[in-house]
Write an enzyme that holds these catalytic residues in place. Sequence first.
Site: not given
Ligand SMILES: NC(=O)c1ccc[n+]([C@@H]2O[C@H](COP(=O)([O-])OP(=O)(O)OC[C@H]3O[C@@H](n4cnc5c(N)ncnc54)[C@H](O)[C@@H]3O)[C@@H](O)[C@H]2O)c1
Length: 518
Positions: A282, A316
Site C-alpha cells: 500500500e 495517504c
Molecule cells: N496506501 C496506504 O494505505 C498508505 C497508508 C499510510 C501511508 N502510506 C504512505 O506511506 C508514506 C509515509 O510513510 P513513511 O514515511 O513511513 O514511508 P517510508 O516508505 O519511508 O517507510 C515505511 C517503512 O518502510 C521502511 N523502509 C524504508 N526503507 C526500506 C527498505 N529499503 N526496505 C524495507 N523497508 C524499508 C521504513 O523504515 C518504514 O518502516 C507516504 O508515502 C504515504 O502515502 C500509504
Amino acid sequence: MKPFVNEPILELRRAPVRAQLRGALEAFDAEPVIQVPVWIGEDTRGGGALISVDPGEPERVVAESAIASEADIDHALDLAARSEWRRTPATARAEVLVRAAAWLRERRLEIAALEVRETAKPWREADADVCEAIDFLEYYARGAVELAERPGELIQLPGERNELRWAPRGVVAVVSPWNFPVAIPLGMVSAALATGNAVALKPAEQAPACAYMLVRALRESGLPASALALLPGEGPVGAALVADPRVHTIAFTGSGPVGLEIVRRAAEVAPGQRHLKRVVAEMGGKNCVIVDSDADLDDVVPALVKSAFNYAGQKCSAAARVLAHEAIHDGLVERLAGAIEVLHVGQASDPEIDLGPVIEREAQERVARYTATAEASGTIAARAGSVPEHGYFATPVLATDLPEDSPVLGEEIFGPLLAVERVKSVEEACDRIDASPFGLTGGLFSRSPRTVEYVADRSPVGNLYVNREITGAMVGRQPFGGNRLSGTGTKAGGPGYLLQFVEPRVVTENTVRHGLVV
Ligand SMILES: NC(=O)c1ccc[n+]([C@@H]2O[C@H](COP(=O)([O-])OP(=O)(O)OC[C@H]3O[C@@H](n4cnc5c(N)ncnc54)[C@H](O)[C@@H]3O)[C@@H](O)[C@H]2O)c1
C-alpha cells in the site's frame, strides 16, 4: 461472535471527554521515557539506539528503542518459521485477536495520548486510530473464522469429493509507516495472525513505542511468543527481512519508492528458497478532487479543508489537488483562501487546533521546498496566519496557477499544501487524473447523477468519495487501498484482504468404495 460493528469514536465536543483526555496526557507525561526492546520469543533486548521525540516539541523524548541486529533478525525468523501458531484452530486464533481488541479498548486513552506525543496526532485522529486498530482485530478475527468454516463451494459429482482449504502461506514480514502508528501495523499483523501465519514486525522508526503497544496487546492476550516478533529499526531492518528466504509474504505500507524497491527485491529467489514471495504493498498517492460547476461550495470548502489539512496533510488519502471547473474556480479559491488563512496550527495535544506539526524536520523542509517551487512558478493564494516557530511545524498553503508539469502537481508532498487547477470540464479533469501514475483516493463534488457515474467510471482510484471529504475510510464500510503505483490493489478492511495471507489447496478424493483395508 456477534456481527462486526465499528468501534465508536469519542465525543470530543463533550467537556468531560476532553477532561479525560487531559488526564490521560498528564498521566502519560508523568511516566518515564518508554523503553522499546527488540522482542523475540521470550527474549527482550533493550538499548536506546533509536530516539523518538514529540514533533511539536522535539526536546521531549517519548521513547528510546533498541535496533534489531542481523542476529536478531535471524533469531526472529528462525523462531517464526518453527512456530506452531499455524496449528492453532481459527476460532482460537480469533479469540486471541478479540482479547487484544479488549486490551486496547481498556487503554484507549493511554494509547491515544502516546500517539499525540509520539506522532503529533491530534486527539480526534489519535482516538480514531485506536478505534481503527480495534476494528481490524475484530473484523479479521471474524473473517478468518468464516474462511476456515466456509472456504468456498466447489462442484461435486457422484463418486468424488472436492474440498477447498486455505492454508497459512508462512512467515509474514510486516513493514509499516508512522502515520497511522497503531492501526496500520496492527491491521497487517492481525490479518497475518488471524490466518495462521507467524509475523516479524518492523515498525516505522518514528513510532516504535506505538508498535510496542500493539505487540503488548497481542502478547498479553495470549498470543504465543513464537508468533510475533518486534524488530524495531530503520530501513535496513526492513530490507533484511524482505530479502530473507524464510519470509513468504511481505505486508508493506509506506512510500512509493520503498514499495517499488521491496517489490523488486522480493522477486529475487535466493538459493534454497522454495517459494515465491508475495508482496502486499500500500503506497503513496496524489489525491485529486474534482469540483464541478454545479457543486455547492458551502459543502465543498469545509470538506476540502478537512481532507487536505487534517493531520497536516499526512494521511495517504489526503487531498492534494483540486480540479475546479472554470465557472467556480475563482470563487472556490477565494473561499478556500479565507478558510486556510484562519487555520489554527498548534500542538497536537490542544483540542482546539485544526492541525499540528509534521512528523520530522525532513518533512518540514520538504513542504518548504515544494512551497518555494509553487511560489516561483505559480501563485500562493493563501498561507495560514500564525504557525508556531518551535517544533516541526509547516505552514498550510494554497497554491494556484501552476504549470501542468509542475512537481507540486505530480509528486506526493505529504504535508499541508493544497493546489487548485482550473479545468474547462469534468472530462478535462478526468483526463488530467488519468495522466497521473497514482490511484489511491479521489473525490468529486457534483449534483448531477450522470456526472457522478461518468467520474466513477473513469476514475482509476481505489477509493472515490462523492460529495464528502476524502479521508476517514472505515473498516468494513470502505475497504481501503490504491491502484496503479499506489498499491497492489488489495483492500485493507475488506472481504478479500485475508486471501493475501493464505494459499489455496484443493483436495479431491475418489469416494467410490473399493472395500475396506483391515
Ligand atoms: N496506501 C496506504 O494505505 C498508505 C497508508 C499510510 C501511508 N502510506 C504512505 O506511506 C508514506 C509515509 O510513510 P513513511 O514515511 O513511513 O514511508 P517510508 O516508505 O519511508 O517507510 C515505511 C517503512 O518502510 C521502511 N523502509 C524504508 N526503507 C526500506 C527498505 N529499503 N526496505 C524495507 N523497508 C524499508 C521504513 O523504515 C518504514 O518502516 C507516504 O508515502 C504515504 O502515502 C500509504
